[in-house]
Design a protein around this motif. Sequence first.
Motif, PDB file in Angstrom:
ATOM      1  N   GLU A   1      -9.621  -6.400  10.627  1.00 31.34           N
ATOM      2  CA  GLU A   1     -10.761  -5.628  10.108  1.00 31.34           C
ATOM      3  C   GLU A   1     -11.645  -5.100  11.222  1.00 31.34           C
ATOM      4  OE1 GLU A   1     -12.420  -7.725   6.682  1.00 31.34           O
ATOM      5  OE2 GLU A   1     -10.488  -7.455   5.648  1.00 31.34           O
TER       6      GLU A   1
ATOM      7  N   THR B   1      -8.021 -16.836   1.941  1.00 32.73           N
ATOM      8  CA  THR B   1      -7.254 -15.699   1.418  1.00 32.73           C
ATOM      9  C   THR B   1      -6.265 -16.218   0.381  1.00 32.73           C
ATOM     10  OG1 THR B   1      -7.387 -14.751   3.629  1.00 32.73           O
ATOM     11  CG2 THR B   1      -5.916 -13.679   2.082  1.00 32.73           C
TER      12      THR B   1
ATOM     13  N   ASP C   1     -10.879 -13.909  -0.117  1.00 33.79           N
ATOM     14  CA  ASP C   1     -10.244 -12.609   0.054  1.00 33.79           C
ATOM     15  C   ASP C   1      -9.070 -12.568  -0.917  1.00 33.79           C
ATOM     16  OD1 ASP C   1      -8.649 -10.480   0.741  1.00 33.79           O
ATOM     17  OD2 ASP C   1      -8.696 -10.837   2.893  1.00 33.79           O
TER      18      ASP C   1
ATOM     19  N   GLU D   1      -2.072 -14.278   3.810  1.00 30.97           N
ATOM     20  CA  GLU D   1      -1.482 -13.190   4.590  1.00 30.97           C
ATOM     21  C   GLU D   1       0.020 -13.354   4.771  1.00 30.97           C
ATOM     22  OE1 GLU D   1      -4.359 -14.576   5.129  1.00 30.97           O
ATOM     23  OE2 GLU D   1      -5.773 -12.926   5.375  1.00 30.97           O
TER      24      GLU D   1
ATOM     25  N   LYS E   1      -3.513  -3.109  -3.963  1.00 31.22           N
ATOM     26  CA  LYS E   1      -2.135  -3.594  -3.810  1.00 31.22           C
ATOM     27  C   LYS E   1      -1.498  -3.908  -5.169  1.00 31.22           C
ATOM     28  CE  LYS E   1      -3.610  -5.435   0.586  1.00 31.22           C
ATOM     29  NZ  LYS E   1      -3.418  -4.188   1.304  1.00 31.22           N
TER      30      LYS E   1
ATOM     31  N   ASN F   1     -14.669  -7.490   1.900  1.00 34.58           N
ATOM     32  CA  ASN F   1     -14.768  -8.730   2.676  1.00 34.58           C
ATOM     33  C   ASN F   1     -16.021  -8.743   3.540  1.00 34.58           C
ATOM     34  OD1 ASN F   1     -12.447 -10.143   1.878  1.00 34.58           O
ATOM     35  ND2 ASN F   1     -11.145  -9.031   3.310  1.00 34.58           N
TER      36      ASN F   1
ATOM     37  N   ASN G   1       0.824  -1.219   0.000  1.00 30.97           N
ATOM     38  CA  ASN G   1       0.000   0.000   0.000  1.00 30.97           C
ATOM     39  C   ASN G   1       0.854   1.263   0.000  1.00 30.97           C
ATOM     40  OD1 ASN G   1      -2.517  -1.244   0.104  1.00 30.97           O
ATOM     41  ND2 ASN G   1      -2.507  -1.369   2.328  1.00 30.97           N
TER      42      ASN G   1
ATOM     43  N   ALA H   1      -7.193  -9.940  -1.917  1.00 27.68           N
ATOM     44  CA  ALA H   1      -6.470  -8.655  -1.883  1.00 27.68           C
ATOM     45  C   ALA H   1      -5.225  -8.753  -2.768  1.00 27.68           C
ATOM     46  CB  ALA H   1      -6.087  -8.293  -0.449  1.00 27.68           C
ATOM     47  N   ARG H   2      -4.628  -9.956  -2.817  1.00 30.69           N
ATOM     48  CA  ARG H   2      -3.459 -10.176  -3.687  1.00 30.69           C
ATOM     49  C   ARG H   2      -3.758 -11.319  -4.668  1.00 30.69           C
ATOM     50  NH1 ARG H   2      -1.700  -9.159   1.426  1.00 30.69           N
ATOM     51  NH2 ARG H   2      -0.751  -7.095   1.620  1.00 30.69           N
TER      52      ARG H   2
ATOM     53  N   ASN I   1     -12.631  -0.248  -0.352  1.00 29.16           N
ATOM     54  CA  ASN I   1     -11.462  -0.942   0.223  1.00 29.16           C
ATOM     55  C   ASN I   1     -11.734  -2.420   0.498  1.00 29.16           C
ATOM     56  OD1 ASN I   1     -12.911  -1.001   2.619  1.00 29.16           O
ATOM     57  ND2 ASN I   1     -11.848   0.743   3.502  1.00 29.16           N
ATOM     58  N   GLY I   2     -10.686  -3.084   0.967  1.00 30.02           N
ATOM     59  CA  GLY I   2     -10.769  -4.527   1.163  1.00 30.02           C
ATOM     60  C   GLY I   2     -11.629  -4.910   2.349  1.00 30.02           C
ATOM     61  N   THR I   3     -11.609  -4.097   3.380  1.00 27.06           N
ATOM     62  CA  THR I   3     -12.420  -4.407   4.558  1.00 27.06           C
ATOM     63  C   THR I   3     -13.905  -4.402   4.189  1.00 27.06           C
ATOM     64  OG1 THR I   3     -10.750  -3.491   6.045  1.00 27.06           O
ATOM     65  CG2 THR I   3     -12.997  -3.611   6.893  1.00 27.06           C
TER      66      THR I   3
ATOM     67  N   HIS J   1      -7.053 -11.860   7.502  1.00 29.56           N
ATOM     68  CA  HIS J   1      -7.297 -10.417   7.615  1.00 29.56           C
ATOM     69  C   HIS J   1      -8.714 -10.156   8.109  1.00 29.56           C
ATOM     70  CE1 HIS J   1      -7.494  -6.179   6.145  1.00 29.56           C
ATOM     71  NE2 HIS J   1      -6.189  -6.218   6.267  1.00 29.56           N
TER      72      HIS J   1
HETATM   73  C1  LIG Z   1      -5.233 -10.175   3.077  1.00 25.21           C
HETATM   74  C2  LIG Z   1      -5.832  -8.806   3.042  1.00 25.21           C
HETATM   75  N1  LIG Z   1      -7.144  -8.675   2.842  1.00 25.21           N
HETATM   76  C3  LIG Z   1      -7.718  -7.473   2.723  1.00 25.21           C
HETATM   77  C4  LIG Z   1      -6.968  -6.309   2.829  1.00 25.21           C
HETATM   78  C5  LIG Z   1      -7.628  -4.991   2.570  1.00 25.21           C
HETATM   79  O1  LIG Z   1      -7.707  -4.134   3.599  1.00 25.21           O
HETATM   80  P1  LIG Z   1      -8.087  -2.608   3.490  1.00 25.21           P
HETATM   81  O2  LIG Z   1      -9.423  -2.463   4.112  1.00 25.21           O
HETATM   82  O3  LIG Z   1      -7.021  -1.910   4.251  1.00 25.21           O
HETATM   83  O4  LIG Z   1      -8.143  -2.198   2.048  1.00 25.21           O
HETATM   84  C6  LIG Z   1      -5.601  -6.399   3.111  1.00 25.21           C
HETATM   85  C7  LIG Z   1      -4.787  -5.180   3.312  1.00 25.21           C
HETATM   86  O5  LIG Z   1      -3.805  -5.141   3.983  1.00 25.21           O
HETATM   87  C8  LIG Z   1      -5.019  -7.674   3.208  1.00 25.21           C
HETATM   88  O6  LIG Z   1      -3.700  -7.818   3.425  1.00 25.21           O
END
Ligand SMILES: Cc1ncc(COP(=O)(O)O)c(C=O)c1O
Length: 356
Positions: A98, A147, A178, A151, A211, A72, A16, A180-181, A67-69, A93
Amino acid sequence: MNTTVQTPQRHFASDNYAGICPEALEAMLTANSGHEVSYGDDSWTQKAADLIRDIFETDCEVFFVFNGTSANSLSLAALCQSYHSILCHEFAHVEASECGAPEFFANGTKVLLLPGANGKVDPKAIESAVNKRTDIHYPKPRALSLTQGTEVGTVYSLAELGTLAEAAKRFGLRIQMDGARFANAVVSLGVKPKEITWQAGVDVLCFGGTKNGVGVGEAVVFFNKEVAREFDYRCKQGGQLASKMRFLSAPWVGMLKDGAWLRHAAHSNAMAQRLEQAIRGLPGVQISYPVETNAVFARLPVPVTEGLHARGWKFYTNVGGWDESRLMCSWDTTPDDVDAFAADMKQLAISGAPVR
Ligand SMILES: Cc1ncc(COP(=O)(O)O)c(C=O)c1O
């Protein structure tokens, strides 16, 4: 002290930390002309969603959130009632980072943690969690959150996903991913996106943009269209319906139209490989997990972490309460960045010299 030393321009703290990649930025600037319909009924959002359907080779429902939170939490809420539970890995995550948002948006759905090596859910743990109690006093397991990449920088293989999906199906669990990546995982595995999503039984994917090089925003992709019902209302209520949606969606067009998302992921993965190769075997340095995406987790002697921080390098230590440092590479990490960081680490690890 050596006065020619440069302050690092880029860091290894987080993917990020990087800015917006050129492809996403150019699309955003192009979208910034004239008027467009608001709240997602614009041509950019239509185009981005169509590109996602092309990439996954299926007719899925797509929503763009900030965002990711939120991606999810809202997607998990769409799978569960308040009396259900969500199974996920203990490093996930969704549970660890979260702030209880999945439970909040799902009105109290409980998140249950499962063990597993290398940040990946052990399929046997699913059976144990589901059968721990089957009476009405236990929150009924309803969703499995995976995920991909994990993570800790590993990936679920196709075979591992198959075993997990079989267990999920056996126990009536829906699968949320999830991602995110997600791009890093696709590149690492060398698979088609469909093979590790809907063909592997995934109901909904949180497809990470940030990301990967986008400035803001993730895509929630429902392969199971039945669970997408009224998701637009969830987004609005959860504060995730962008009025000028084109600025969330246009960067995706830039990323997806000619494969920039995969190029950037391949690059950040390659930088992590380069970093691992440079630091593996240094005195006191222990690599914690297989390096399969854009992260290197390592145990480092305290004088080394302190020395690197003193030289201006930013990265996280004691990640998640474990005795580990997390070194993340980004789309814009250069080979020179990696080499300079690794050279500093080597010098500190060998000599313990506090200053160069
Ligand atoms: C595995 C994972 N999921 C989701 C997220 C998304 O989080 P955010 O709400 O910060 O965008 C992250 C960010 O660090 C992450 O590492």
